[in-house]
Design a protein around this motif. Structure first.
Motif, PDB file in Angstrom:
ATOM      1  N   ASP A  29      -6.370   2.484   3.003  1.00  0.00           N
ATOM      2  CA  ASP A  29      -7.357   1.960   3.846  1.00  0.00           C
ATOM      3  C   ASP A  29      -7.792   0.501   2.078  1.00  0.00           C
ATOM      4  OD1 ASP A  29      -6.978   1.663   6.325  1.00  0.00           O
ATOM      5  OD2 ASP A  29      -7.944   3.287   6.251  1.00  0.00           O
ATOM      6  N   PHE A  69      -4.705   4.846  10.032  1.00  0.00           N
ATOM      7  CA  PHE A  69      -6.205   5.797   9.724  1.00  0.00           C
ATOM      8  C   PHE A  69      -6.026   6.662  10.491  1.00  0.00           C
ATOM      9  CE2 PHE A  69     -10.513   7.398  10.043  1.00  0.00           C
ATOM     10  CZ  PHE A  69     -11.352   7.411   8.877  1.00  0.00           C
ATOM     11  N   LEU A  91      -9.047   6.888   3.626  1.00  0.00           N
ATOM     12  CA  LEU A  91      -9.566   5.943   3.626  1.00  0.00           C
ATOM     13  C   LEU A  91      -9.401   5.184   1.845  1.00  0.00           C
ATOM     14  CD1 LEU A  91     -12.937   6.794   5.102  1.00  0.00           C
ATOM     15  CD2 LEU A  91     -11.183   4.932   5.563  1.00  0.00           C
ATOM     16  N   LEU A  94     -13.109   0.273  11.183  1.00  0.00           N
ATOM     17  CA  LEU A  94     -13.355   2.364  10.038  1.00  0.00           C
ATOM     18  C   LEU A  94     -14.242   3.866  10.406  1.00  0.00           C
ATOM     19  CD1 LEU A  94     -11.373   1.423   6.523  1.00  0.00           C
ATOM     20  CD2 LEU A  94     -10.564   1.978   8.494  1.00  0.00           C
ATOM     21  N   ILE A 125     -16.866   4.061   1.414  1.00  0.00           N
ATOM     22  CA  ILE A 125     -16.415   5.304   1.673  1.00  0.00           C
ATOM     23  C   ILE A 125     -18.003   6.177   1.866  1.00  0.00           C
ATOM     24  CG2 ILE A 125     -14.940   7.629   1.971  1.00  0.00           C
ATOM     25  CD1 ILE A 125     -12.923   5.756  -0.315  1.00  0.00           C
ATOM     26  N   GLU A 139      -9.987  12.377   5.547  1.00  0.00           N
ATOM     27  CA  GLU A 139     -11.134  11.465   5.326  1.00  0.00           C
ATOM     28  C   GLU A 139     -11.010  10.245   4.481  1.00  0.00           C
ATOM     29  OE1 GLU A 139     -14.226  10.368   8.748  1.00  0.00           O
ATOM     30  OE2 GLU A 139     -15.145  11.307   6.886  1.00  0.00           O
TER      31      GLU A 139
END
Length: 174
Positions: A136, A32, A132, A71, A143, A128
């Motif tokens: 991820d 990340f 995510l 995260l 999120i 971002e």
């Protein structure tokens, strides 16, 4: 052992599970941070800072989703990274009286793939959200919680980010 048991042990004074948590989630957090910063060395620093902050504040941890919590910390660390990078660039420019537009591109000389370079060209909020969601594999709702926005904003950032990323990759392939 699962995350809840590790956290329970940590709250009872046993710090041994901290290493196990770091080992379990380090790759996810590093990846990340790498997609956020565009630089493997800076990503390593950001990932380490993420775990340092987690350790510092583990007593206040009450979440159910430990990866999501980590995260969230990583997103904040990466935001801090960009704030510091911006301040350092401004200071460097002022000290060297360098003409505008000649500042160092933070992606130069780091040897990333074209995807990583393309991601680094996106606005931070879109980068971002894409990281995510796709890397991820978090849900839009997660999120939104991590980024402090609503689900409609996350959907918009994903859509706009995908469009810009596609355009960047098409331009690079020509």
């Amino acid at each position: 052992m699962d995350d809840k048991k590790w956290i329970r042990e940590i709250h009872q004074g046993n710090n041994e599970p901290l290493g196990q948590i770091a080992e379990k989630y380090y790759d996810d957090i590093y990846r990340f941070c790498c997609y956020q910063t565009g630089n493997p060395a800076d990503a390593c620093d950001c990932a380490q800072e993420t775990f340092i902050r987690f350790i510092r504040y583990v007593d206040s941890y009450r979440e159910r989703n430990l990866k999501g919590y980590l995260l969230t910390i990583a997103a904040n660390v990466c935001r801090d990274y960009f704030k510091k990078l911006y301040r350092d660039r401004e200071l460097e420019q002022a000290q060297l009286a360098r003409p505008a537009g000649q500042e160092r591109d933070f992606t130069e000389n780091c040897g990333q793939s074209s995807l990583l370079q393309a991601l680094s060209r996106l606005p931070g909020v879109q980068r971002e959200a894409l990281t995510l969601f796709y890397f991820d594999e978090l849900k839009i709702r997660e999120i939104a919680r991590i980024t402090g926005t609503n689900t409609a904003t996350v959907k918009s950032r994903l859509h706009q980010g995908k469009q810009k990323l596609k355009k960047i990759l098409e331009e690079e392939s020509q």
